[in-house]
Design a protein around this motif. Structure first.
Motif, PDB file in Angstrom:
ATOM      1  N   PRO A 197      42.482  33.745  34.323  1.00  0.00           N
ATOM      2  CA  PRO A 197      41.172  33.887  34.476  1.00  0.00           C
ATOM      3  C   PRO A 197      40.663  35.331  34.982  1.00  0.00           C
ATOM      4  O   PRO A 197      41.313  35.604  35.905  1.00  0.00           O
ATOM      5  CB  PRO A 197      40.529  32.733  35.480  1.00  0.00           C
ATOM      6  N   ILE A 198      39.978  35.795  34.345  1.00  0.00           N
ATOM      7  CA  ILE A 198      39.693  37.396  34.421  1.00  0.00           C
ATOM      8  C   ILE A 198      38.213  37.352  34.880  1.00  0.00           C
ATOM      9  O   ILE A 198      37.173  37.013  33.995  1.00  0.00           O
ATOM     10  CB  ILE A 198      40.152  38.349  33.131  1.00  0.00           C
ATOM     11  N   ASP A 199      37.715  37.953  35.843  1.00  0.00           N
ATOM     12  CA  ASP A 199      36.443  38.202  35.994  1.00  0.00           C
ATOM     13  C   ASP A 199      35.704  39.608  35.315  1.00  0.00           C
ATOM     14  O   ASP A 199      36.412  40.579  35.318  1.00  0.00           O
ATOM     15  CB  ASP A 199      36.049  38.821  37.440  1.00  0.00           C
ATOM     16  N   GLN A 200      34.851  39.119  34.290  1.00  0.00           N
ATOM     17  CA  GLN A 200      34.393  40.043  33.483  1.00  0.00           C
ATOM     18  C   GLN A 200      33.317  41.029  34.363  1.00  0.00           C
ATOM     19  O   GLN A 200      33.303  42.281  33.718  1.00  0.00           O
ATOM     20  CB  GLN A 200      33.528  39.404  32.263  1.00  0.00           C
ATOM     21  N   LYS A 201      32.814  40.811  35.079  1.00  0.00           N
ATOM     22  CA  LYS A 201      31.692  41.491  35.719  1.00  0.00           C
ATOM     23  C   LYS A 201      32.631  42.508  36.651  1.00  0.00           C
ATOM     24  O   LYS A 201      32.256  43.781  36.879  1.00  0.00           O
ATOM     25  CB  LYS A 201      30.875  40.691  36.649  1.00  0.00           C
ATOM     26  N   LEU A 202      33.838  42.235  36.983  1.00  0.00           N
ATOM     27  CA  LEU A 202      34.883  43.157  37.811  1.00  0.00           C
ATOM     28  C   LEU A 202      35.166  44.153  36.864  1.00  0.00           C
ATOM     29  O   LEU A 202      35.090  45.310  37.247  1.00  0.00           O
ATOM     30  CB  LEU A 202      36.036  42.453  38.301  1.00  0.00           C
ATOM     31  N   LYS A 203      35.441  43.954  35.501  1.00  0.00           N
ATOM     32  CA  LYS A 203      35.749  44.861  34.744  1.00  0.00           C
ATOM     33  C   LYS A 203      34.521  45.663  34.160  1.00  0.00           C
ATOM     34  O   LYS A 203      34.671  47.008  34.014  1.00  0.00           O
ATOM     35  CB  LYS A 203      36.263  44.320  33.408  1.00  0.00           C
ATOM     36  N   GLU A 204      33.460  45.118  34.363  1.00  0.00           N
ATOM     37  CA  GLU A 204      32.319  46.074  34.058  1.00  0.00           C
ATOM     38  C   GLU A 204      31.926  47.093  35.139  1.00  0.00           C
ATOM     39  O   GLU A 204      31.545  48.214  34.893  1.00  0.00           O
ATOM     40  CB  GLU A 204      30.885  45.133  33.906  1.00  0.00           C
ATOM     41  N   ARG A 205      32.139  46.546  36.476  1.00  0.00           N
ATOM     42  CA  ARG A 205      32.037  47.419  37.587  1.00  0.00           C
ATOM     43  C   ARG A 205      32.945  48.625  37.703  1.00  0.00           C
ATOM     44  O   ARG A 205      32.938  49.993  37.922  1.00  0.00           O
ATOM     45  CB  ARG A 205      32.032  46.718  38.830  1.00  0.00           C
ATOM     46  N   PRO A 212      30.815  35.765  40.071  1.00  0.00           N
ATOM     47  CA  PRO A 212      31.969  35.964  38.918  1.00  0.00           C
ATOM     48  C   PRO A 212      31.454  35.301  37.621  1.00  0.00           C
ATOM     49  O   PRO A 212      31.014  34.291  37.859  1.00  0.00           O
ATOM     50  CB  PRO A 212      33.277  35.429  39.475  1.00  0.00           C
ATOM     51  N   GLN A 213      32.102  36.089  36.689  1.00  0.00           N
ATOM     52  CA  GLN A 213      31.852  35.448  35.159  1.00  0.00           C
ATOM     53  C   GLN A 213      33.361  35.511  34.721  1.00  0.00           C
ATOM     54  O   GLN A 213      33.607  36.226  34.247  1.00  0.00           O
ATOM     55  CB  GLN A 213      30.910  36.337  34.286  1.00  0.00           C
ATOM     56  N   GLU A 214      34.054  34.295  34.862  1.00  0.00           N
ATOM     57  CA  GLU A 214      35.516  34.214  34.568  1.00  0.00           C
ATOM     58  C   GLU A 214      35.543  33.909  33.064  1.00  0.00           C
ATOM     59  O   GLU A 214      35.068  32.950  32.617  1.00  0.00           O
ATOM     60  CB  GLU A 214      36.078  33.514  35.288  1.00  0.00           C
ATOM     61  N   ASN A 215      36.627  34.475  32.565  1.00  0.00           N
ATOM     62  CA  ASN A 215      36.907  34.228  30.898  1.00  0.00           C
ATOM     63  C   ASN A 215      38.672  34.205  31.128  1.00  0.00           C
ATOM     64  O   ASN A 215      39.222  34.866  31.757  1.00  0.00           O
ATOM     65  CB  ASN A 215      36.554  35.162  30.010  1.00  0.00           C
TER      66      ASN A 215
END
Length: 103
Positions: free
Chosen positions: A87-95, A44-47
């Motif tokens: 906190p939102i996982d940026q990689k989840l959004k990309e996938r 995860p890459q959380e922002n």
């Protein structure tokens, strides 16, 4: 001619052992690289983002990000329609974007 029948010495065949080592090494390196890539891809890459809570369910709050992705942010003390920072996982959004392209 002698009474002892000497057979010619066979040369040692190390090529089969060497080729097995090379093939095994290539497979090992490929598997390590694949494992490293997969760990990077799913890590995860959380922002922290400001999101609008859409629904509160048993599995947590469902929120919508500013760019239109629905995410589960876990337990929250917010009513639907209110904004919160989560906190939102940026990689989840990309996938998700790769799986559901917008024309």
């Amino acid at each position: 001619m002698s009474a002892i029948n000497r057979q010619p010495k066979k040369p040692k065949t190390t090529t089969s052992k060497n080729s097995l080592l090379v093939v095994g090494g290539v497979i090992a390196i490929a598997s390590v690289l694949l494992f490293a890539y997969l760990m990077w891809y799913v890590a995860p890459q959380e922002n922290m983002e400001r999101v609008e809570v859409v629904a509160v369910t048993e599995s947590g709050c469902i929120a919508e990000t500013n760019d239109g992705f629905a995410v589960n942010i876990g337990e929250c003390q917010v009513q639907p329609g209110e904004y919160t920072v989560a906190p939102i996982d940026q990689k989840l959004k990309e996938r998700a974007a790769l799986m559901n392209p917008i024309n």
